[in-house]
Motif scaffolding. Structure first.
Motif, mmCIF file in Angstrom:
data_model
loop_
_atom_site.group_PDB
_atom_site.id
_atom_site.type_symbol
_atom_site.label_atom_id
_atom_site.label_comp_id
_atom_site.label_asym_id
_atom_site.label_seq_id
_atom_site.Cartn_x
_atom_site.Cartn_y
_atom_site.Cartn_z
ATOM 1 N N ARG A 233 0.819 -1.216 0.000
ATOM 2 C CA ARG A 233 0.000 0.000 0.000
ATOM 3 C C ARG A 233 0.848 1.258 0.000
ATOM 4 N NH1 ARG A 233 -2.141 1.883 5.628
ATOM 5 N NH2 ARG A 233 0.092 2.380 5.648
ATOM 6 N N ASP A 234 1.853 1.311 0.849
ATOM 7 C CA ASP A 234 2.690 2.512 0.938
ATOM 8 C C ASP A 234 3.471 2.738 -0.356
ATOM 9 O OD1 ASP A 234 1.732 2.828 3.478
ATOM 10 O OD2 ASP A 234 3.522 2.044 4.483
ATOM 11 N N ARG A 235 3.942 1.659 -0.957
ATOM 12 C CA ARG A 235 4.641 1.778 -2.243
ATOM 13 C C ARG A 235 3.703 2.302 -3.325
ATOM 14 N NH1 ARG A 235 5.628 -3.780 -4.708
ATOM 15 N NH2 ARG A 235 3.516 -3.374 -5.490
ATOM 16 N N GLU A 236 2.488 1.763 -3.360
ATOM 17 C CA GLU A 236 1.545 2.174 -4.393
ATOM 18 C C GLU A 236 1.038 3.596 -4.166
ATOM 19 O OE1 GLU A 236 0.929 0.453 -7.261
ATOM 20 O OE2 GLU A 236 2.624 -0.631 -6.370
ATOM 21 N N PHE A 237 0.937 4.011 -2.912
ATOM 22 C CA PHE A 237 0.515 5.393 -2.654
ATOM 23 C C PHE A 237 1.596 6.369 -3.113
ATOM 24 C CE2 PHE A 237 -0.271 9.081 0.244
ATOM 25 C CZ PHE A 237 -1.484 9.450 -0.307
#
Length: 329
Positions: A233-237
């Motif tokens: 999630r953090d990478r994609e955000f």
């Protein structure tokens, strides 16, 4: 007996069903039969026994079906087994099946028909039932189905049941296979990478039964599951923040979810609340507030949204106490 792994036929199958197995003797026959009994017949069924110590291998050997391709190996883990099965696959579509779950009879038929008619879709899932070991239903999912909604939603939570997924194999040439550094959230990682290069979609129909039991990977290690999910999630955000023009934040497809418009609006509300929290974690509070205003526009009856807005406006120290929803349904 299953077909040996080096056997070749002149005709390539349309679908390669891949299923890793590890000590699944209790549920394995149900899973295998659910694939062999599909109304769609043009498939190969690749089963990888990942070092099972129970009776899984003899159970697999008991099936006399030439579509089954069976390999036994020392234990390498689910992610490595999935990649091995993909390397062995010959179909243009790769369909997942878990060794303790059940695919409904028309699952492959409906997914192949959709993918044949929508060549821009690289990943297709379905809604699914979550059932207990006694067969009772816990709940049925209500996932986003429209590609425009899913492109944004996948940034913030996994929108696919792993076992329901059918992947266009050509897309994997761009994304690569499963990342073997992931033990549990390898699916969410791959789906997110696929969403960058192609459309993704779900079918409304629940065409898969996901068995909830203590032996499941995701139920057995909640902490690791959350860690890996948030890593993706953090990478994609971060990717979203750098590529906002690729995302349509105002998608509007109220009849695309199984439970209809009201639930759709509540899901969009939850999506924007999640976005507001990630903005706030990045000290982008103004953007977070705008997300909450949009969330209120989608579902003004949801009181929790006003609580989030007041917290972002006046109680910055309490932001960490707000709930992030890993599964927007």
């Amino acid at each position: 007996m299953p077909r040996p792994i080096d056997a070749k036929t002149n005709k390539l199958p349309t679908v390669s069903v891949i299923m890793p197995v590890y000590n699944a003797e209790k549920y394995l026959r149900t899973a295998i039969k659910s694939i062999l009994n599909q109304t769609y017949k043009d498939f190969e069924f690749i089963i990888i026994d990942d070092g099972s110590t129970d009776k899984s291998a003899p159970i697999i050997h008991s099936y006399d079906d030439p579509r089954i391709i069976f390999r036994q190996q020392k234990n390498k883990g689910q992610t490595a087994s999935l990649n091995e099965a993909i390397r062995m696959s010959r179909g243009r579509y790769i369909a997942r099946q878990d060794a303790d779950d059940y695919s409904h009879r028309d699952r492959l038929k409906k997914q192949v028909e959709f993918l044949d008619q929508n060549d821009k879709v690289g990943l297709l899932g379905t809604n699914y039932r979550v059932v207990y070991e006694n067969g009772d239903e816990w709940f049925t999912t209500n996932l986003f189905t429209n590609p425009a909604d899913l492109k944004l939603a996948i940034v913030f939570s996994n929108q696919f049941g792993h076992g329901t997924a059918t992947i266009r194999k050509s897309v994997l040439a761009e994304t690569g296979y499963y990342d073997e550094s992931f033990k549990i959230a390898q699916d969410y990682d791959l789906w997110s990478r696929i969403a960058r290069v192609s459309q993704i979609a779900n079918l409304k129909d629940p065409l898969y039964d996901w068995l909830f039991h203590k032996g499941s990977l995701s139920t057995g290690n909640v902490v690791l599951t959350q860690e890996e999910v948030f890593r993706v999630r953090d990478r994609e955000f971060d990717y979203f923040l750098k590529n906002k023009k690729r995302y349509n934040q105002l998608t509007f497809h109220p009849f695309s979810t199984r439970l209809g418009p009201r639930k759709y609006f509540e899901m969009k509300n939850g999506l924007q609340r999640n976005m507001s929290l990630l903005y706030s974690y990045k000290d982008l509070r103004h953007s977070g507030i705008l997300s909450l205003i949009l969330a209120i526009g989608y579902a003004p009856w949801r009181r929790i949204t006003y609580h989030y807005l007041l917290t972002l406006l006046f109680k910055k120290k309490e932001i960490s106490s707000l709930k992030y929803d890993s599964y927007i349904q």
